[in-house]
Design an enzyme around this catalytic site. Structure first.
Site, short mmCIF file in Angstrom:
data_model
loop_
_atom_site.label_atom_id
_atom_site.label_comp_id
_atom_site.label_asym_id
_atom_site.label_seq_id
_atom_site.Cartn_x
_atom_site.Cartn_y
_atom_site.Cartn_z
N ASP A 10 -68.56 43.39 9.02
CA ASP A 10 -68.86 44.32 7.89
C ASP A 10 -69.66 44.05 6.94
O ASP A 10 -70.50 44.96 6.32
CB ASP A 10 -67.40 44.72 7.22
CG ASP A 10 -67.29 45.78 6.04
OD1 ASP A 10 -67.72 46.87 6.39
OD2 ASP A 10 -66.92 45.48 5.07
N HIS B 123 -75.46 43.87 5.43
CA HIS B 123 -75.88 43.52 4.05
C HIS B 123 -76.53 42.10 3.72
O HIS B 123 -77.54 41.91 3.21
CB HIS B 123 -74.77 43.79 3.17
CG HIS B 123 -74.18 44.99 3.13
ND1 HIS B 123 -74.68 46.28 3.33
CD2 HIS B 123 -72.85 45.60 2.58
CE1 HIS B 123 -74.16 47.27 3.33
NE2 HIS B 123 -73.03 46.94 2.83
N LYS C 220 -74.15 52.08 8.82
CA LYS C 220 -73.81 50.56 9.30
C LYS C 220 -72.32 50.68 9.60
O LYS C 220 -71.38 51.34 8.86
CB LYS C 220 -74.28 49.65 8.56
CG LYS C 220 -73.74 49.52 6.99
CD LYS C 220 -72.43 48.68 7.11
CE LYS C 220 -71.78 48.62 5.75
NZ LYS C 220 -70.29 48.02 5.69
N LYS D 77 -63.31 39.29 0.17
CA LYS D 77 -62.59 40.55 -0.50
C LYS D 77 -61.44 39.78 -1.24
O LYS D 77 -61.17 38.67 -0.84
CB LYS D 77 -61.95 41.47 0.45
CG LYS D 77 -62.93 42.50 0.96
CD LYS D 77 -62.27 43.77 1.65
CE LYS D 77 -63.28 44.68 2.20
NZ LYS D 77 -64.15 45.33 1.04
N HIS E 98 -77.46 50.92 3.37
CA HIS E 98 -77.77 51.45 1.97
C HIS E 98 -78.07 50.50 0.89
O HIS E 98 -78.83 50.78 -0.05
CB HIS E 98 -76.72 52.34 1.54
CG HIS E 98 -75.26 51.86 1.20
ND1 HIS E 98 -74.33 51.47 2.09
CD2 HIS E 98 -74.79 50.85 0.03
CE1 HIS E 98 -73.46 50.75 1.52
NE2 HIS E 98 -73.65 50.53 0.41
N GLU F 234 -66.25 40.73 -3.56
CA GLU F 234 -65.59 41.77 -3.93
C GLU F 234 -64.36 41.43 -4.53
O GLU F 234 -63.58 40.66 -3.96
CB GLU F 234 -65.55 42.84 -2.83
CG GLU F 234 -66.82 43.26 -2.36
CD GLU F 234 -66.77 44.30 -0.94
OE1 GLU F 234 -66.79 45.43 -1.16
OE2 GLU F 234 -66.34 43.57 0.11
#
Length: 391
Positions: A170, A175, A83, A258, A113, A151
């Site tokens: 992203d 996700h 991805k 983030k 993943h 994050e």
């Protein structure tokens, strides 16, 4: 040391420019030489952990140089695309059309993943194999759902890549929305491959974004390789709804960013409050099922109990399954699972293109809102405006 020597002695390196067909010819020669030398069966797996701009030329050159062949059967030839798949809906369609010229869809693995994280892959199993959950898994009993992908780290040395994508492309496009699909999909005929992908695709096609809040952490524009005038979001909070009978009226909240106060990947399924004659003041707290993916993998269900003694006060307690406590030392990295599943031909770890298509439609619709960018302090909870958004 013995394992390392075995790995080192069976690894080979060929430098390849993704845009140079002659480099792929050299790689093809190396592959055939090794297959002959070690009498290998001919199974081949090409793994592309590259920018999506290179997916098409890598596929084309690999097929033209006979590294991969268009085939279904043995020996198998498969390709993995890490991805994100494209930068928007238009580019995703272009990449997919290019791949379809050279390979069968059965050979293609568009992977995320996150789908192979131990707790994530457990979500569907816990839901569909425990009868206490499935009857309650709908708008009659669930108040709202929160999906958190926070994050603590900044963009670090990934500024060039991140500035071209941002939080929506992203994290949300893959996700977060894949987590949403796993939580909300209808029961598949079997918990494998195409059955799971089919139900994930169906529910993502019914998702719409009602509201969104975007932010950028202070100092982001000073990060290496980031545009000094960048308007790329490093934070996103979304309110989504699913237009189907099971989930009508239930808000789904996604938050990711983030440079936040802590690393946290979790899902919180909040059930509706109930009336209770034993509670003298107000109603008891709502039950909540929390699925913690990182940093401490666990499932926790909050239940209401009476405070010990003569008081009628109700307090919530957690019934918790701590994954690392029970299976200590038996954890498997998500990429180990991913490679094993691809080699065995299991497609549930692969995202079908109509899933990607629906996800990009959602993200593109948010981009079209032209939302303002709110600055927030590093190691905070996000923009201050988040308080009004959540209310």
């Amino acid at each position: 040391p013995e394992v390392w020597l075995t790995l080192k002695d069976s690894s080979y390196y060929v430098r390849v420019n993704a845009l140079e067909s002659s480099d792929f010819s050299a790689l093809s020669h190396q592959v055939r030489t090794l297959e002959k030398k070690f009498s290998l069966c001919g199974n081949r797996l090409l793994y592309c952990s590259t920018a999506s701009d290179f997916f098409c030329p890598i596929t084309e050159h690999s097929v033209r140089s006979n590294i991969l062949e268009r085939r279904v059967g043995l020996p198998w030839h498969r390709i993995v695309y890490e991805k994100p798949f494209g930068k928007d809906l238009v580019s995703a369609h272009e990449i997919n059309a290019c791949i379809a010229q050279y390979l069968e869809d059965e050979q293609v693995y568009r992977i995320d993943h996150y789908l192979t994280e131990e707790l994530v892959s457990n979500i569907a199993l816990v839901r569909f194999s425990n009868c206490i959950f499935e009857p309650l898994w709908n708008n009659r009993y669930i108040s709202h759902v929160q999906i958190i992908l926070n994050e603590k780290i900044t963009v670090g040395n990934r500024g060039s890549y991140y500035d071209a994508y941002g939080a929506l492309k992203d994290m949300v496009q893959n996700h977060a929305l894949e987590l949403l699909a796993l939580i909300t999909m209808e029961a598949p005929r079997q918990l494998t491959g195409e059955y799971i992908r089919q139900e994930r695709a169906r529910v993502l096609n019914k998702v719409r974004c009602m509201d969104a809040l975007l932010g950028q952490y202070e100092g982001y524009r000073n990060e290496p390789s980031v545009n000094p005038q960048s308007i790329t979001e490093t934070f996103a909070a979304l309110q989504l709804f699913i237009d189907n009978p099971r989930w009508a009226g239930v808000p789904f909240y996604i938050k990711t960013g983030k440079a936040l106060h802590k690393k946290d990947t979790s899902v919180h399924i909040k059930f509706k409050q109930v009336d209770c004659l034993r509670v003298q003041q107000g109603r008891p707290p709502a039950n909540c099922l929390t699925i913690q993916v990182t940093p401490n993998p666990s499932f926790a269900l909050s239940l209401n109990v009476k405070q010990p003694g003569f008081s009628h006060e109700v307090i919530p307690v957690a019934m918790e399954f701590c994954h690392s406590c029970i299976f200590q030392g038996h954890g498997i990295e998500s990429y180990e699972v991913l490679l094993q599943e691809v080699m065995s031909g299991e497609h549930s770890v692969s995202v079908r293109f109509d899933e990607i298509e629906s996800a990009w439609k959602i993200v593109d619709s948010i981009k079209d809102m032209n939302l303002p960018l709110h600055e927030y302090a590093p190691e905070s909870f996000g923009p201050l405006e988040l308080i009004n958004f959540e209310n």
